[in-house]
Design an enzyme around this catalytic site. Structure first.
Site, PDB file in Angstrom:
ATOM      1  N   GLY A  17       0.907   3.922   2.217  1.00 11.87           N
ATOM      2  CA  GLY A  17       2.272   4.415   2.107  1.00 11.87           C
ATOM      3  C   GLY A  17       2.362   5.910   1.900  1.00 11.87           C
ATOM      4  O   GLY A  17       3.259   6.570   2.427  1.00 11.87           O
ATOM      5  N   THR A  18       1.434   6.473   1.142  1.00  8.91           N
ATOM      6  CA  THR A  18       1.470   7.914   0.888  1.00  8.91           C
ATOM      7  C   THR A  18       1.297   8.704   2.174  1.00  8.91           C
ATOM      8  O   THR A  18       2.039   9.655   2.444  1.00  8.91           O
ATOM      9  CB  THR A  18       0.374   8.302  -0.124  1.00  8.91           C
ATOM     10  OG1 THR A  18       0.725   7.770  -1.415  1.00  8.91           O
ATOM     11  CG2 THR A  18       0.238   9.815  -0.240  1.00  8.91           C
TER      12      THR A  18
ATOM     13  N   ASN B 198      10.864   2.674  -7.098  1.00  8.64           N
ATOM     14  CA  ASN B 198       9.615   2.052  -7.528  1.00  8.64           C
ATOM     15  C   ASN B 198       9.506   1.894  -9.045  1.00  8.64           C
ATOM     16  O   ASN B 198       8.682   1.120  -9.533  1.00  8.64           O
ATOM     17  CB  ASN B 198       8.414   2.867  -7.018  1.00  8.64           C
ATOM     18  CG  ASN B 198       8.507   4.333  -7.405  1.00  8.64           C
ATOM     19  OD1 ASN B 198       9.436   5.035  -6.991  1.00  8.64           O
ATOM     20  ND2 ASN B 198       7.558   4.815  -8.183  1.00  8.64           N
TER      21      ASN B 198
ATOM     22  N   GLN C 130       8.456  -0.583  -1.711  1.00 10.33           N
ATOM     23  CA  GLN C 130       8.655  -1.582  -2.759  1.00 10.33           C
ATOM     24  C   GLN C 130       9.579  -2.715  -2.324  1.00 10.33           C
ATOM     25  O   GLN C 130       9.589  -3.788  -2.939  1.00 10.33           O
ATOM     26  CB  GLN C 130       9.222  -0.924  -4.024  1.00 10.33           C
ATOM     27  CG  GLN C 130       8.282   0.043  -4.703  1.00 10.33           C
ATOM     28  CD  GLN C 130       7.067  -0.633  -5.320  1.00 10.33           C
ATOM     29  OE1 GLN C 130       6.967  -1.859  -5.367  1.00 10.33           O
ATOM     30  NE2 GLN C 130       6.122   0.169  -5.793  1.00 10.33           N
TER      31      GLN C 130
ATOM     32  N   HIS D 150      -0.169  -3.604   0.611  1.00 11.05           N
ATOM     33  CA  HIS D 150      -0.773  -3.953  -0.678  1.00 11.05           C
ATOM     34  C   HIS D 150       0.284  -4.204  -1.752  1.00 11.05           C
ATOM     35  O   HIS D 150      -0.032  -4.682  -2.848  1.00 11.05           O
ATOM     36  CB  HIS D 150      -1.796  -2.897  -1.124  1.00 11.05           C
ATOM     37  CG  HIS D 150      -1.223  -1.660  -1.734  1.00 11.05           C
ATOM     38  ND1 HIS D 150      -1.084  -1.500  -3.105  1.00 11.05           N
ATOM     39  CD2 HIS D 150      -0.782  -0.513  -1.180  1.00 11.05           C
ATOM     40  CE1 HIS D 150      -0.584  -0.298  -3.358  1.00 11.05           C
ATOM     41  NE2 HIS D 150      -0.385   0.312  -2.212  1.00 11.05           N
TER      42      HIS D 150
ATOM     43  N   CYS E 186       0.894   6.371  -8.880  1.00  9.24           N
ATOM     44  CA  CYS E 186       0.392   7.632  -8.336  1.00  9.24           C
ATOM     45  C   CYS E 186       0.445   8.752  -9.373  1.00  9.24           C
ATOM     46  O   CYS E 186      -0.044   9.844  -9.129  1.00  9.24           O
ATOM     47  CB  CYS E 186       1.193   8.019  -7.095  1.00  9.24           C
ATOM     48  SG  CYS E 186       0.874   6.920  -5.701  1.00  9.24           S
TER      49      CYS E 186
END
Length: 382
Positions: A74-75, A151, A179, A201, A327
């Site tokens: 996602g990042t 999130n 999310q 994930h 994160c």
């Protein structure tokens, strides 16, 4: 150990692990190779891509249609959206005040390159306030990026209304849906947005893969160079096995959603009610008001208790949770989301995040409520 940190990551589902193990056993080779073995891998990779697109409401046509660009997670997908759609010194980029660090810090980098960055505020319940958006879009704008659901608080954002404004102004809208996918129903075509980030994930799929979904009208500038894979938008040898794990986990998430969504919401509400009953509303606050949120996420504050001390105490008694975004784990920095909501310092400094999954049980929730209550009471003692 009872795990209630599913917004950080989820355990890999057995069915997904088996699908990936079967794929590894096949021995797929490089899907860019021209020989028969390579083309066998290419067909399976394309099948997985089309299945994911179809499940998420993408339109697939004979020639192009909506696209799915596989990334490392996602990042990377969020960075690809910001830099691939918004990286021009002319014009501006607009984000919200509660974006994930992979958006907010990427926007900071754009600002350093000379791109103007504007930030939409949120109200005390964590909902993005878009009143100024129409006026801001009178200036040349490369991209608007607003997450679908936060999130940390789980609060669902007014994406349809924001999308309508962006569509009217012909400005691309990117949505971080990391999310939300697998927790609430969503359809890329119905949202009518330009780009969307997904990461399996978060719904019992593999780590190490994510995706950026793109409308067929969007032109994406690559961040990486050196290969023709994925129409050069994200070069590099694709992992067929991870793509298959992505595909299977999404299938399971959508298949189980009608039952799992309401069940997680019931368990979350039961957890909050149990804590309120044991501690009282003067000693506990739910950080979301009465706004609609994701069914599995709870952000709660225990004024007078240090959030990090509480997370460590809970870890010692067998409860795994967090103070916010994974994160930012290991950082003592206060939550940017809760700060943007304008909450009191005693609330911000005492807030933890509890996040469930479709495998969470009622017995686990009862035990979590008991252990949290005991830890809070013990930490309050003089």
């Amino acid at each position: 150990m009872i795990y209630v940190d599913n917004n950080a990551t989820t355990r890999l589902a057995d069915e997904v692990a088996q699908a990936m193990a079967d794929a590894f056993a096949v021995g797929y080779l490089n899907p860019s190779s021209q020989h028969q073995l390579g083309q066998k891998a290419r067909r399976r990779l394309d099948d997985a891509r089309e299945t994911i697109l179809s499940i998420l409401g993408g339109e697939i046509t004979k020639f192009l249609g909506d696209r799915l660009v596989f990334t490392s997670g996602g990042t990377e997908a969020n960075n690809l959206a910001l830099f691939g759609l918004g990286h021009e010194t002319a014009g501006q980029v607009i984000i919200s005040a509660i974006e994930h660090p992979s958006i907010s810090e990427a926007a900071d980098r754009l600002r350093a390159f000379g791109t103007a960055v504007r930030v939409l505020p949120v109200n005390s319940e964590g909902v993005v306030q878009y009143d100024q958006l129409d006026d801001w879009l009178t200036e040349p704008t490369r991209l608007v990026s607003v997450m679908l659901a936060n999130n940390e608080t789980g609060v669902i954002q007014p994406i349809e209304e924001i999308a309508a404004i962006c569509r009217d102004r012909k400005v691309p809208l990117h949505v971080d849906a990391v999310q939300a996918v697998g927790k609430i129903p969503l359809d890329f075509s119905l949202l009518d947005i330009s780009a969307m980030t997904i990461s399996p994930h978060k719904f019992h799929g593999p780590r190490g893969i994510g995706a950026l979904m793109l409308d067929d009208q969007v032109k994406l500038n690559p961040m990486m160079f050196g290969g023709s894979q994925q129409l050069t938008m994200r070069p590099g040898t694709e992992s067929v096995e991870l793509a298959i794990g992505f595909e299977r986990s999404l299938q399971l998430a959508i298949e189980t959603l009608p039952e799992a969504g309401p069940r997680m919401e019931t368990l979350r509400d039961h957890l909050e009610a149990s804590l309120l009953q044991e501690l009282g509303d003067e000693r506990m606050t739910i950080n979301r008001g009465m706004i609609e949120r994701l069914p599995h996420t709870s952000n709660v504050a225990f004024p007078g208790i240090d959030r990090q001390a509480l997370v460590m105490a809970l870890d010692m008694v067998g409860v795994a949770c967090s103070t916010g975004s994974a994160c930012a784990s290991g950082s003592s920095e206060r939550s940017p989301t809760l700060i943007a909501m304008g909450l009191k310092e005693e609330v911000i400094s005492s807030s933890i995040r509890l996040s469930l999954s479709r495998t969470t049980t009622e017995e686990e929730i009862d035990e979590v409520a008991k252990r949290i209550s005991n830890c809070v009471k013990r930490l309050r003692r003089p």
